[in-house]
Every structure is written in structure tokens, then in C-alpha cells.
Write a protein that holds these residues in place. Structure first.
Motif, short mmCIF file in Angstrom:
data_model
loop_
_atom_site.label_atom_id
_atom_site.label_comp_id
_atom_site.label_asym_id
_atom_site.label_seq_id
_atom_site.Cartn_x
_atom_site.Cartn_y
_atom_site.Cartn_z
N GLN A 1 0.82 -0.88 0.10
CA GLN A 1 -0.10 0.05 0.02
C GLN A 1 0.84 1.27 0.27
O GLN A 1 0.69 2.38 -0.82
N ALA A 2 1.98 1.20 0.78
CA ALA A 2 2.98 2.64 0.61
C ALA A 2 3.52 2.45 -0.56
O ALA A 2 3.73 3.79 -1.07
N ALA A 3 3.86 1.68 -1.24
CA ALA A 3 4.77 1.51 -2.48
C ALA A 3 3.55 2.31 -3.45
O ALA A 3 3.77 3.07 -4.32
N LEU A 4 2.22 1.94 -3.45
CA LEU A 4 1.26 2.18 -4.37
C LEU A 4 1.09 3.48 -4.25
O LEU A 4 0.89 4.64 -4.85
N ASP A 5 0.84 4.08 -2.82
CA ASP A 5 0.82 5.62 -2.37
C ASP A 5 1.77 6.30 -2.91
O ASP A 5 1.80 7.66 -3.48
N ALA A 6 3.16 5.69 -3.24
CA ALA A 6 4.23 6.67 -3.43
C ALA A 6 4.39 6.74 -4.95
O ALA A 6 5.08 7.49 -5.36
N GLY A 7 3.56 5.91 -5.88
CA GLY A 7 3.48 6.04 -7.10
C GLY A 7 4.42 4.81 -7.91
O GLY A 7 4.73 4.95 -8.72
N ALA A 8 4.36 3.75 -7.12
CA ALA A 8 4.98 2.64 -7.68
C ALA A 8 4.44 2.18 -8.81
O ALA A 8 3.07 2.16 -8.95
N ASP A 9 5.12 1.69 -9.95
CA ASP A 9 4.33 1.19 -11.34
C ASP A 9 3.98 -0.40 -11.30
O ASP A 9 3.16 -0.84 -11.86
N TYR A 10 4.82 -0.90 -10.46
CA TYR A 10 4.91 -2.61 -10.17
C TYR A 10 5.48 -2.60 -9.07
O TYR A 10 6.24 -2.22 -8.20
N ILE A 11 4.97 -3.97 -8.55
CA ILE A 11 5.59 -4.49 -7.01
C ILE A 11 6.24 -5.91 -7.22
O ILE A 11 5.85 -6.75 -7.94
N GLY A 12 7.49 -6.02 -6.68
CA GLY A 12 8.08 -7.34 -6.69
C GLY A 12 7.67 -8.04 -5.38
O GLY A 12 8.01 -7.34 -4.28
N ILE A 13 7.42 -9.11 -5.33
CA ILE A 13 6.98 -9.91 -4.23
C ILE A 13 7.91 -11.28 -3.96
O ILE A 13 7.77 -11.90 -4.95
N GLY A 14 8.64 -11.15 -2.94
CA GLY A 14 9.44 -12.54 -2.79
C GLY A 14 10.10 -12.67 -1.23
O GLY A 14 9.63 -11.68 -0.54
N PRO A 15 10.99 -13.48 -1.03
CA PRO A 15 11.06 -14.68 -1.95
C PRO A 15 10.09 -15.69 -2.06
O PRO A 15 9.55 -16.06 -1.03
N ILE A 16 9.72 -16.10 -3.10
CA ILE A 16 8.53 -17.17 -3.21
C ILE A 16 9.06 -18.48 -3.02
O ILE A 16 8.46 -19.15 -2.08
N TYR A 17 10.52 -18.89 -3.37
CA TYR A 17 11.00 -20.02 -3.10
C TYR A 17 12.49 -19.66 -2.40
O TYR A 17 12.83 -18.58 -2.54
N PRO A 18 12.99 -20.77 -1.65
CA PRO A 18 14.33 -20.47 -1.09
C PRO A 18 15.36 -19.97 -2.46
O PRO A 18 15.33 -20.51 -3.43
N THR A 19 16.43 -18.74 -1.99
CA THR A 19 17.09 -18.38 -3.01
C THR A 19 18.39 -18.51 -2.25
O THR A 19 18.40 -18.00 -1.03
N SER A 20 19.35 -18.81 -2.94
CA SER A 20 20.97 -18.58 -2.60
C SER A 20 21.51 -17.38 -3.22
O SER A 20 22.62 -17.04 -2.80
N THR A 21 20.86 -16.50 -3.98
CA THR A 21 21.42 -15.41 -4.78
C THR A 21 21.48 -14.29 -3.88
O THR A 21 22.29 -13.64 -3.88
N LYS A 22 20.24 -14.08 -3.39
CA LYS A 22 20.38 -12.96 -2.33
C LYS A 22 20.53 -13.26 -0.92
O LYS A 22 19.84 -13.74 -0.53
N LYS A 23 21.65 -12.80 -0.33
CA LYS A 23 22.22 -13.05 1.06
C LYS A 23 21.29 -12.71 2.03
O LYS A 23 21.10 -13.44 3.08
N ASP A 24 20.60 -11.72 1.80
CA ASP A 24 19.81 -10.96 3.12
C ASP A 24 18.33 -11.08 2.72
O ASP A 24 17.40 -10.35 3.02
N ALA A 25 17.73 -12.18 1.87
CA ALA A 25 16.51 -12.32 1.46
C ALA A 25 15.51 -12.57 2.84
O ALA A 25 16.18 -13.09 3.66
N LYS A 26 14.55 -12.05 2.76
CA LYS A 26 13.57 -12.23 3.85
C LYS A 26 13.04 -13.78 3.97
O LYS A 26 13.54 -14.49 2.86
N ALA A 27 12.26 -14.02 4.81
CA ALA A 27 11.54 -15.45 5.02
C ALA A 27 11.00 -15.71 3.65
O ALA A 27 10.22 -15.01 3.26
N VAL A 28 11.17 -17.06 3.24
CA VAL A 28 10.30 -17.70 2.19
C VAL A 28 8.65 -17.51 2.42
O VAL A 28 8.33 -17.97 3.63
N GLN A 29 8.01 -16.99 1.47
CA GLN A 29 6.76 -16.90 1.73
C GLN A 29 5.58 -17.53 0.88
O GLN A 29 4.43 -17.44 0.80
#
Ligand code: 3NM
Length: 219
Positions: free
Chosen positions: A125-153
Motif C-alpha cells: 500500500q505504501a509503494a502504491l501511495d508513493a506511485g510505484a508502477d509495479y511490485i516485486g513480491i518475494g522470496p517465493i521460494y528459497p534462494t541462495s542468490t540474495k544473501k539478505d532475503a526475507k523468509a520464504v513466503q
């Protein structure tokens, strides 16, 4: 806001390839060109993490990759580095929650594309209010590419966003492969964003074609 329509952005997000020079074991420009030939719909230059280029080397690689994208008429997005995006006249910028404030970035970008990574309805919602054109949602599955990724969702937040009838363009990210891309689209994402599935592939061209099949042929 950007000059792209919402529908155009949804199409752009279908096969969203992200790469920096440290995401591959072979020449990143070769990999990008193979991915472009295979049919990626947008490219994000993400020069981050261990061994990432800096200064003039980073700028030069960005410009060469941008030129490749232009040849294939694929938009070129820069991760996090607004100064670089503006100086090379990129098509857009993608930022995370720990990067520059989205409202400020929106003002700096004018009508360029703005993507924001979000991990909760509040952040979306905050990104929408700021005028974002699209949203990236993740990490969907476990990833080893981004070291500080949040919990898998998994796909749960994507589903919640669609249940709430948010029509914002969404791209899923994190651990997405040819084999597991379909559920991300079925959950309501417009596209999939990948790094290693293409950048580390034995044949990035063929892998891109396979990913396209998984995203477009929703049997
Ligand atoms: N962002 P791969 S996960 C850059 O969860 C990035 O926001 C993520 O790499 C997020 O496709 C991620 O190799 C890494 O898993 C994606």
C-alpha cells in the motif's frame, strides 16, 4: 506516473531477467544477449554483493548492457542506483525497502518506471501511495542468490493481493525456475523475475524459452 499503461507493464513483467556481473560464471554480456534472443520481456541491471563492479567499470557495463537491450527493444531497469539510471537514461529503477525512499525516487524519476519490492500488504500500500508502477513480491521460494532475503513466503502474499482486488502489476521473485514458475502465475502474478535460472543456466537461450513456455502455456 510512467508513460506505460498498466496492461503494458503487466506484459513487460512476464519474463523479468535480473543480472549483475557476479551472477554468472561466464561473460554477462553473452548471457544477456542469449536471454534477449530467447525472449525476456524486461532486464534489470543489478550490480550488488560480493565482487560487484563499482565506479566507471559499473557504468561502462551498464551502458553496454543497455545497448544490447535497445537492440532487442527490451526495457532496461537499474537496481537501486538512481544516479546511474538517470545518467544513462534508463527506462526505470527498482528499489527495495532498505533503499532510497520511494516517494523521493518517484519525484526524481519523472515518467520512468518505478518498481518496489514489498513483503506485506502495508508495504504494498505504501509503494502504491508513493506511485510505484509495479511490485516485486518475494522470496517465493528459497534462494541462495540474495544473501539478505526475507523468509520464504510461497505464493501467499500474491494471492492475498489479488483477493483484495489490487490491480497493480506484480512480479514474483526468489528461487523461481522453469519447474516451479506455473504456480506463481496461477496465484495471480503477472510475471516471474529470475536471476540464477537464466544466468547460471548451461544454455541461457534455451532456458529462457523454457521459462516462457512455463509462464505463457498455463495448461
Ligand atoms: N530479491 P534467484 S529474492 C534479487 O525476495 C532478489 O525480494 C528477492 O535470485 C526478494 O532467481 C532475489 O537466483 C534473488 O533466486 C533472486
Amino acid at each position: 506516473m510512467t508513460t506505460y499503461t498498466k496492461e503494458q507493464i503487466k506484459q513487460l513483467l512476464k519474463i523479468y531477467f535480473i543480472m549483475g556481473s557476479n551472477n554468472s560464471t561466464s561473460d554477462p554480456e553473452f548471457i544477456l544477449e542469449e536471454a534477449l534472443k530467447g525472449g525476456i520481456s524486461v532486464f534489470q541491471f543489478r550490480e550488488k554483493g560480493d565482487g560487484a563492479l563499482m565506479g566507471e567499470d559499473k557504468i561502462q557495463l551498464a551502458m553496454r548492457m543497455q545497448e544490447l537491450c535497445k537492440q532487442y527493444h527490451v526495457p532496461f531497469i537499474v537496481n537501486d542506483d538512481i544516479e546511474l539510471a538517470l545518467s544513462v537514461n534508463a527506462d526505470g529503477v527498482h528499489i527495495g525497502q532498505d533503499d532510497e525512499n520511494a516517494i523521493k525516487v518517484r519525484k526524481m524519476l519523472g515518467n520512468k518506471l518505478l518498481g518496489v519490492s514489498a513483503h506485506s500488504i502495508e508495504e504494498i500500500q505504501a509503494a502504491l501511495d508513493a506511485g510505484a508502477d509495479y511490485i516485486g513480491i518475494g522470496p517465493i521460494y528459497p534462494t541462495s542468490t540474495k544473501k539478505d532475503a526475507k523468509a520464504v513466503q510461497g505464493t501467499s502474499l500474491v494471492e492475498i493481493v489479488r483477493e483484495k482486488n489490487f490491480s497493480i502489476p506484480i512480479v514474483g521473485i526468489g528461487g523461481i525456475t522453469v519447474e516451479n514458475a506455473r504456480p506463481v502465475i496461477q496465484a495471480g502474478a503477472d510475471g516471474v523475475a529470475v536471476i540464477s535460472e537464466i544466468s547460471m543456466a548451461e544454455n541461457p537461450y534455451k532456458q529462457t524459452i523454457e521459462l516462457r513456455k512455463a509462464v505463457f502455456d498455463q495448461a
